[in-house]
Design an enzyme around this catalytic site. Structure first.
Site, PDB file in Angstrom:
ATOM      1  N   SER A 173       1.326 -11.840   9.692  1.00 65.30           N
ATOM      2  CA  SER A 173       2.664 -12.229   9.205  1.00 65.30           C
ATOM      3  C   SER A 173       3.484 -10.982   8.869  1.00 65.30           C
ATOM      4  CB  SER A 173       2.554 -13.140   7.977  1.00 65.30           C
ATOM      5  OG  SER A 173       1.731 -12.542   6.993  1.00 65.30           O
ATOM      6  N   ASP A 178      -4.892  11.537  -3.453  1.00 66.89           N
ATOM      7  CA  ASP A 178      -6.001  12.333  -4.006  1.00 66.89           C
ATOM      8  C   ASP A 178      -5.912  13.747  -3.431  1.00 66.89           C
ATOM      9  OD1 ASP A 178      -7.226  12.423  -1.504  1.00 66.89           O
ATOM     10  OD2 ASP A 178      -9.092  11.468  -2.143  1.00 66.89           O
ATOM     11  N   THR A 223      -7.629  15.276  -1.226  1.00 65.85           N
ATOM     12  CA  THR A 223      -7.922  15.429   0.208  1.00 65.85           C
ATOM     13  C   THR A 223      -7.374  14.197   0.934  1.00 65.85           C
ATOM     14  OG1 THR A 223     -10.061  14.370  -0.168  1.00 65.85           O
ATOM     15  CG2 THR A 223     -10.041  16.772  -0.187  1.00 65.85           C
ATOM     16  N   VAL A 262      -1.057 -11.265   1.816  1.00 61.45           N
ATOM     17  CA  VAL A 262       0.126 -12.135   1.846  1.00 61.45           C
ATOM     18  C   VAL A 262      -0.066 -13.160   2.968  1.00 61.45           C
ATOM     19  CG1 VAL A 262       2.633 -12.203   2.095  1.00 61.45           C
ATOM     20  CG2 VAL A 262       1.547 -10.225   1.023  1.00 61.45           C
ATOM     21  N   HIS A 306      -1.870  -5.052   3.367  1.00 61.16           N
ATOM     22  CA  HIS A 306      -0.633  -5.787   3.064  1.00 61.16           C
ATOM     23  C   HIS A 306      -0.502  -7.049   3.916  1.00 61.16           C
ATOM     24  CE1 HIS A 306       1.901  -2.827   0.552  1.00 61.16           C
ATOM     25  NE2 HIS A 306       0.629  -2.601   0.360  1.00 61.16           N
ATOM     26  N   ASP A 307      -1.125  -7.063   5.086  1.00 62.36           N
ATOM     27  CA  ASP A 307      -1.139  -8.304   5.859  1.00 62.36           C
ATOM     28  C   ASP A 307      -2.024  -9.339   5.171  1.00 62.36           C
ATOM     29  OD1 ASP A 307      -0.702 -10.107   7.954  1.00 62.36           O
ATOM     30  OD2 ASP A 307      -2.576  -9.511   8.930  1.00 62.36           O
ATOM     31  N   PRO A 320      -0.234  -6.623  -5.340  1.00 64.82           N
ATOM     32  CA  PRO A 320      -0.336  -6.047  -6.683  1.00 64.82           C
ATOM     33  C   PRO A 320       0.641  -4.885  -6.880  1.00 64.82           C
ATOM     34  CG  PRO A 320      -2.224  -5.394  -5.339  1.00 64.82           C
ATOM     35  CD  PRO A 320      -1.419  -6.361  -4.515  1.00 64.82           C
ATOM     36  N   HIS A 331      -7.272   4.546  -1.438  1.00 62.82           N
ATOM     37  CA  HIS A 331      -6.332   5.609  -1.827  1.00 62.82           C
ATOM     38  C   HIS A 331      -6.952   7.003  -1.712  1.00 62.82           C
ATOM     39  CE1 HIS A 331      -3.512   2.668  -4.185  1.00 62.82           C
ATOM     40  NE2 HIS A 331      -3.578   2.413  -2.902  1.00 62.82           N
ATOM     41  N   ASN A 339       7.096  -3.362   0.913  1.00 62.62           N
ATOM     42  CA  ASN A 339       6.687  -2.993   2.277  1.00 62.62           C
ATOM     43  C   ASN A 339       7.602  -1.973   2.944  1.00 62.62           C
ATOM     44  OD1 ASN A 339       4.410  -4.564   2.293  1.00 62.62           O
ATOM     45  ND2 ASN A 339       5.428  -6.378   3.140  1.00 62.62           N
ATOM     46  N   ASP A 386      -3.052 -12.737   9.070  1.00 57.36           N
ATOM     47  CA  ASP A 386      -2.477 -13.509  10.175  1.00 57.36           C
ATOM     48  C   ASP A 386      -1.318 -12.773  10.834  1.00 57.36           C
ATOM     49  OD1 ASP A 386      -0.520 -13.601   8.255  1.00 57.36           O
ATOM     50  OD2 ASP A 386      -0.110 -15.749   8.487  1.00 57.36           O
ATOM     51  N   ARG A 422      -3.314   0.693   5.276  1.00 59.44           N
ATOM     52  CA  ARG A 422      -2.461  -0.039   4.325  1.00 59.44           C
ATOM     53  C   ARG A 422      -1.832  -1.279   4.975  1.00 59.44           C
ATOM     54  NH1 ARG A 422       3.105   1.729   1.805  1.00 59.44           N
ATOM     55  NH2 ARG A 422       3.173   0.384  -0.036  1.00 59.44           N
ATOM     56  N   ASP A 437     -13.130  10.271   1.641  1.00 56.70           N
ATOM     57  CA  ASP A 437     -14.247  10.840   0.890  1.00 56.70           C
ATOM     58  C   ASP A 437     -14.191  10.340  -0.553  1.00 56.70           C
ATOM     59  OD1 ASP A 437     -12.117  12.160  -0.271  1.00 56.70           O
ATOM     60  OD2 ASP A 437     -12.536  14.095   0.660  1.00 56.70           O
TER      61      ASP A 437
HETATM   62  C1  HEM Z   1      -5.475  -2.114  -6.167  1.00 62.40           C
HETATM   63  C2  HEM Z   1      -4.245  -2.479  -5.918  1.00 62.40           C
HETATM   64  C3  HEM Z   1      -3.317  -1.615  -5.109  1.00 62.40           C
HETATM   65  C4  HEM Z   1      -2.101  -1.177  -5.484  1.00 62.40           C
HETATM   66  C5  HEM Z   1      -1.377  -1.504  -6.788  1.00 62.40           C
HETATM   67  C6  HEM Z   1      -1.608  -0.328  -4.420  1.00 62.40           C
HETATM   68  C7  HEM Z   1      -0.373   0.294  -4.419  1.00 62.40           C
HETATM   69  C8  HEM Z   1      -0.008   1.276  -3.547  1.00 62.40           C
HETATM   70  C9  HEM Z   1       1.204   2.037  -3.614  1.00 62.40           C
HETATM   71  C10 HEM Z   1       2.288   1.852  -4.671  1.00 62.40           C
HETATM   72  C11 HEM Z   1       1.180   2.936  -2.612  1.00 62.40           C
HETATM   73  C12 HEM Z   1       2.244   3.985  -2.318  1.00 62.40           C
HETATM   74  C13 HEM Z   1       3.332   3.411  -1.467  1.00 62.40           C
HETATM   75  C14 HEM Z   1       4.460   4.385  -1.297  1.00 62.40           C
HETATM   76  O1  HEM Z   1       4.932   4.907  -2.299  1.00 62.40           O
HETATM   77  O2  HEM Z   1       4.862   4.621  -0.145  1.00 62.40           O
HETATM   78  C15 HEM Z   1      -0.023   2.744  -1.871  1.00 62.40           C
HETATM   79  C16 HEM Z   1      -0.386   3.480  -0.775  1.00 62.40           C
HETATM   80  C17 HEM Z   1      -1.526   3.232  -0.043  1.00 62.40           C
HETATM   81  N1  HEM Z   1      -2.401   2.191  -0.231  1.00 62.40           N
HETATM   82 FE1  HEM Z   1      -2.490   0.981  -1.825  1.00 62.40          FE
HETATM   83  N2  HEM Z   1      -2.542  -0.279  -3.433  1.00 62.40           N
HETATM   84  C18 HEM Z   1      -3.612  -1.040  -3.801  1.00 62.40           C
HETATM   85  C19 HEM Z   1      -4.734  -1.289  -3.044  1.00 62.40           C
HETATM   86  C20 HEM Z   1      -4.962  -0.793  -1.798  1.00 62.40           C
HETATM   87  C21 HEM Z   1      -6.026  -1.215  -0.914  1.00 62.40           C
HETATM   88  C22 HEM Z   1      -7.002  -2.350  -1.230  1.00 62.40           C
HETATM   89  C23 HEM Z   1      -5.935  -0.441   0.202  1.00 62.40           C
HETATM   90  C24 HEM Z   1      -6.794  -0.467   1.429  1.00 62.40           C
HETATM   91  C25 HEM Z   1      -8.083  -0.746   1.394  1.00 62.40           C
HETATM   92  C26 HEM Z   1      -4.822   0.452   0.013  1.00 62.40           C
HETATM   93  C27 HEM Z   1      -4.448   1.425   0.902  1.00 62.40           C
HETATM   94  C28 HEM Z   1      -3.380   2.284   0.713  1.00 62.40           C
HETATM   95  C29 HEM Z   1      -3.145   3.465   1.529  1.00 62.40           C
HETATM   96  C30 HEM Z   1      -4.058   3.968   2.637  1.00 62.40           C
HETATM   97  C31 HEM Z   1      -1.963   4.047   1.064  1.00 62.40           C
HETATM   98  C32 HEM Z   1      -1.268   5.292   1.620  1.00 62.40           C
HETATM   99  C33 HEM Z   1      -0.306   4.882   2.715  1.00 62.40           C
HETATM  100  C34 HEM Z   1       0.358   6.021   3.451  1.00 62.40           C
HETATM  101  O3  HEM Z   1       0.133   7.194   3.153  1.00 62.40           O
HETATM  102  O4  HEM Z   1       1.132   5.714   4.388  1.00 62.40           O
HETATM  103  N3  HEM Z   1      -4.234   0.191  -1.188  1.00 62.40           N
HETATM  104  N4  HEM Z   1      -0.742   1.707  -2.444  1.00 62.40           N
END
Ligand code: HEM
Length: 327
Positions: A83, A250, A252, A77, A73-74, A168, A199, A101, A81, A69, A257
């Protein structure tokens, strides 16, 4: 945490041998190159990253999600880089302290990687490259695909909390996501769906999905696209723990997966931005394809990661000595 002395002599010999082989094949291929650190004289760079990541994930497997993640997020925005890694300073709020963040984790792992690299190859490996390599290693260590990461990114000089408006929101529907990924950043729709498959790892806090549990419409109903038994269990979790409670994204959440996609097929997506992918005609066919075909998911995910890792790269930049402060 970092102990680069543990790198075996075989690893060293392999790295040097690879440097010799790849140096011959290396040419000027544009800004980034998979041989960048070999050519810079730091053939161990990727191994050092992998070594520290291995230690960290062995101790806490949930960090794989958090590190992946960080890279997303890098890159979304101000480009990839680093940031995101700069600390706030008195009177100036950096990206990492902006609301989207605040639940990021894993910064200390990145610090440990940077320290280990500075010992071996001072001022050579950028923090932006560390994020890209560590994210790839996180995916692999969780069971996902290996892909070569071209390197040579530079670290930026700007980090402003207000810039995180580019991320997003969890409440976006498929057409809004298409605006953000496809229209604004040139991903294909398939790559967008595959990247959302990030996710397959990790958790979300109730603050980010409670909109689906109650007050969803004027009759205070639960989101009808949320499977009722999951809705009931999430309501209990958030009722007890409030906004800070978490639920897995999800079934798992530590394994990379296709369970994320099969979950979406049965209305078990956690965020609005997840479930919308199965419910919208533009994206549903990719959800169904990735649910059935792990190879197709892995391939499209790695294509998406390569593209994401090259968003808005800095031509003028730096290699920070500490990822948290400007040189
Ligand atoms: C499609 C648009 C996306 C939205 C709206 C989004 C939003 C979110 C949100 C709201 C969370 C939960 C944060 C929290 O409550 O702590 C999250 C977690 C996460 N996101 Fe996304 N995300 C998106 C795309 C992505 C992408 C492209 C990736 C990586 C390729 C990604 C990887 C992750 C991961 C791995 C987590 C879990 C983090 C953790 O358990 O520490 N997300 N995301």
């Amino acid at each position: 945490m970092a102990n680069t002395n543990r790198l075996s002599s075989t690893s060293v010999m392999m790295a040097v041998a690879m440097m010799v082989v790849t140096a011959a094949a290396w040419g000027d291929t544009g800004e980034l190159s998979t041989e960048y650190y070999y050519m810079q004289g730091c053939p161990m760079a990727e191994m050092i990253v992998r070594d520290v990541m291995g230690d960290a994930i062995m101790k806490d497997p949930t960090l794989a999600a958090s590190i992946l993640r960080l890279h997303f997020h890098d890159c979304f925005v101000q480009g990839c880089d680093a940031s995101l890694l700069l600390d706030s300073t008195p009177g100036h709020k950096a990206e990492k302290d902006a609301p989207p963040n605040r639940t990021l984790r894993g910064f200390k792992v990145i610090d440990a990687i940077k320290e280990a690299l500075e010992e071996q190859c001072p001022s050579m490996v950028s923090c932006a490259d560390i994020l890209a390599l560590a994210a790839r290693d996180a995916v692999v260590m969780a069971g996902g695909p290996y892909y070569d990461v071209p390197t040579g990114r530079k670290d930026g000089f700007r980090s402003d909390a207000a810039d995180t408006a580019a991320l997003p929101a969890a409440t976006l529907n498929a057409s809004a996501l298409i605006d953000v990924f496809v229209k604004q950043r040139d991903f294909s729709v398939g790559e967008m769906v595959a990247l959302s498959g990030g996710h397959t790892l990790g958790v979300a806090h109730c603050a980010n999905f409670k909109n689906r549990l109650s007050n969803f419409d004027s009759a205070n109903q639960v989101d009808p696209s949320l499977e009722p038994s999951l809705a009931a269990s999430l309501s209990r979790t958030c009722g007890r723990g409030g906004d800070g409670a978490t639920a897995p994204l999800d079934m798992t959440s530590e394994a990379f997966d296709t369970a994320y996609f099969s979950g979406l097929q049965v209305n078990r997506g956690l965020l609005t931005s997840d479930q919308t992918l199965a419910d919208s005609p533009e994206t549903a066919m990719f959800v169904n394809m990735f649910a059935e075909d792990p190879d197709m998911f892995f391939y499209t995910f790695q294509q998406g990661m390569l593209k994401m890792g090259q968003l808005d790269l800095k031509e003028q930049g730096d290699v920070r000595k500490s990822c948290r402060v400007l040189n």
